[in-house]
Design a protein around this motif. Sequence first.
Motif, PDB file in Angstrom:
ATOM      1  N   TYR A  46      37.620  35.026  34.096  1.00  0.00           N
ATOM      2  CA  TYR A  46      37.720  36.243  34.905  1.00  0.00           C
ATOM      3  C   TYR A  46      38.864  37.129  34.418  1.00  0.00           C
ATOM      4  O   TYR A  46      38.701  38.343  34.247  1.00  0.00           O
ATOM      5  CB  TYR A  46      37.915  35.863  36.368  1.00  0.00           C
ATOM      6  N   GLN A  86      37.224  49.710  36.714  1.00  0.00           N
ATOM      7  CA  GLN A  86      37.000  49.478  35.298  1.00  0.00           C
ATOM      8  C   GLN A  86      37.746  50.537  34.491  1.00  0.00           C
ATOM      9  O   GLN A  86      37.784  51.707  34.862  1.00  0.00           O
ATOM     10  CB  GLN A  86      35.507  49.516  34.969  1.00  0.00           C
ATOM     11  N   GLN A  90      39.171  38.056  44.907  1.00  0.00           N
ATOM     12  CA  GLN A  90      39.715  38.936  43.871  1.00  0.00           C
ATOM     13  C   GLN A  90      40.811  39.854  44.389  1.00  0.00           C
ATOM     14  O   GLN A  90      41.571  40.424  43.596  1.00  0.00           O
ATOM     15  CB  GLN A  90      38.577  39.783  43.281  1.00  0.00           C
ATOM     16  N   GLU A 141      37.918  40.668  33.103  1.00  0.00           N
ATOM     17  CA  GLU A 141      38.226  41.753  34.046  1.00  0.00           C
ATOM     18  C   GLU A 141      39.499  42.500  33.670  1.00  0.00           C
ATOM     19  O   GLU A 141      39.563  43.728  33.786  1.00  0.00           O
ATOM     20  CB  GLU A 141      38.353  41.190  35.463  1.00  0.00           C
TER      21      GLU A 141
END
Length: 711
Positions: free
Chosen positions: A393, A201, A183, A397
Amino acid sequence: METIKPCAEMIKLNEIKASVPIDSYQQEISIELKRADGETVPIQHVHFSLENPVVQLSIQTMNNIEMGYNYILHYNHEQLPVIIGEVVRTRDFDNLYYYDGDDLGVCYTKTSTSFTVWAPTATEVQVTLFEKATDNKGLRFPFTRKAKGVWTTTIPGDWENWCFTYQLYTQHVWNEAVDPYVQAVTVNGEKGVIVDMEKYQVTDYLLPVVEKQDAIIYEVHIRDFSIHPHSGIKHKGKFLGFTETKTKGKKGTKTGLDYLVELGVTHVELLPLHDFGSVDEMNPNQHYNWGYDPIHYFAVEGSYSTNPLDGRVRIKELKQMIVTLHEHGIKVILDVVFNHVYIWESSDFEKIVPGYYFRYEENGEMANGTGVGNDIASERKMVRKFILDCLKYWVREYKIDGFRFDLMGIFDLETARIIENELKDIRPDLFLLGEGWDLPTPLPFWEKATIKNAREIPTISFFNDRFRDVIRGSSFHKTDRGFINGNKETVGEVLEGLCGSIGFQNEGLFTNPAQSINYMECHDNYTVWDKLSFTNEKEEENLRRKMHRLGTALVLLAQGVPFLHAGQEFFRTKQGVENSYNSPDFINQLDWDRKEQFKKDVMYVKNLIALRKAHPAFRLKTKAEIKKHIQPLQAPDHVVAYHMNDLYEIDSWNNIVVIHNGSWSTVEISLPYPGQWHIVIDEETVSLIPLYIVEDEKIHVKPLTTMMMFQ
């Protein structure tokens, strides 16, 4: 005479092919297959074939050969290490070693970090942890092999921000690789970085659902957007350039984000921003690239961050950019490149499972339908899983709103269908579009995700190159002309494109108009302004401006999805460079001075966008609606004219007439009904409020002009 080196290769789960020099062939021979630990593998049959100067051996085993061990073929006095060959590209291998778990990659917690990698052909796997990206030595930990060729280890402790690489023993050699699911990466992707994604986040603004036909897509490159010296943007060439407001050009007009909002586009389509290989992140201004040379698909490109030395900064700044665009009502489509990798020989895919991830020709040569040396084999189960995992993802994300698939025609249809279905389960309004070119990759025609198979994947949209070429002329012949620059033979095809290419009069491409991405230029090939300099070099600039503006009107008033190349509205030029993928900034930059120079033309396009958004008549949803409400009008040569009627249940304008005059003469068109007609588009102006009213039975339309009126 060349010496023949003995070799052995596993080609099926129960078959090894070997070549030995013919002078070593004897009537009585000894053949054994053994694991490196000494255990013998029972052989069922050996077939000999004398093909001077070698003997070809086909050795079939009693049972499938178990992966995860090194094997030696003992042939008389020779010991041949067995290489894992084309067996990895067999359906049996795919079925046997397919892993459906959701734990591939790195899983960080404050008390431990787990690493999981799919490497069925490896016989040993380790991970090395480095405290700093620049460290050459680190702490090494072994993996344990699990079912389906998955290797895993869990290391106690808090390893946040440590770097890592994998070491895999495969094909009898050690390879160092970075996890394909990583990532975050160090500068230039040399190592992976363990990150706590929970720290990044963000509260994202959830935008309302936008149906495809309601979208206006604006394609832009991160660096191009802000790098111009007069962009007024502080973070030039960076993600953060999209977050700045109140930026102005040299003469005080809006630039950057404020301009996107003012223009009225609904989606920005960003050229690749996953980690790519051709720009040195330590010296990002020394090189330029579009980014179609992927290295790490889950990780973010560092040259667009303010600090490429810290793998976390690029994550934070990209998220900040996306949130800001969302807060301003603009959705984000990512251009993704799952058709090839930058350099296949040094790719992590090839280091971890050699021979598996790429497509091969029947003769064993690497397939090259992409034209860049390799084709990713989307039809293989773990490749398909990787693509799906990666797309999911980015949606979960980074809150991405859509994907544009580069060279989507390389994909197999089944993968495209699965993407279509599974991503819609996550985000029903996720926008999927791609290039459906039919490329020479070794898949049958009927298995390719090409534009000719668009009916098989009805919720994926395609770049409509047929409409593009009839507007401006072929992209492959720089002097070829289309409707706007002198070719009157394109009228029927232009009307078909204006009707969404659903089979209005000719054979249709699509099942519904939203499958048609209508465009006349994009990052690739000549810009239209440059194309016109070749096809109409003797014409005055003002005439070429009219041609160009006529083309943009065709795109924005057509049924389907309009797509604008950034700067198209102010006649973007790349100084005659056709393929500017690695050209310097002065070729590729969005020239904000031109935006000020051609502000009247920008206003024309802005008002076209506003008109389209205000009137559903230009955003019909089905083939049936288009056939019901659109009727061609009789028109002279080189003119497309049509009438949209009985719109009272759809639009506040009940009857609409649209005329596109591609000729260099003023033409006369008979109107379908008597009475007052309210003109909203004429030679110079687009307006939601009528410019004036005519009551004649006929209307005169000036050269190279779009005209629209309603009752």
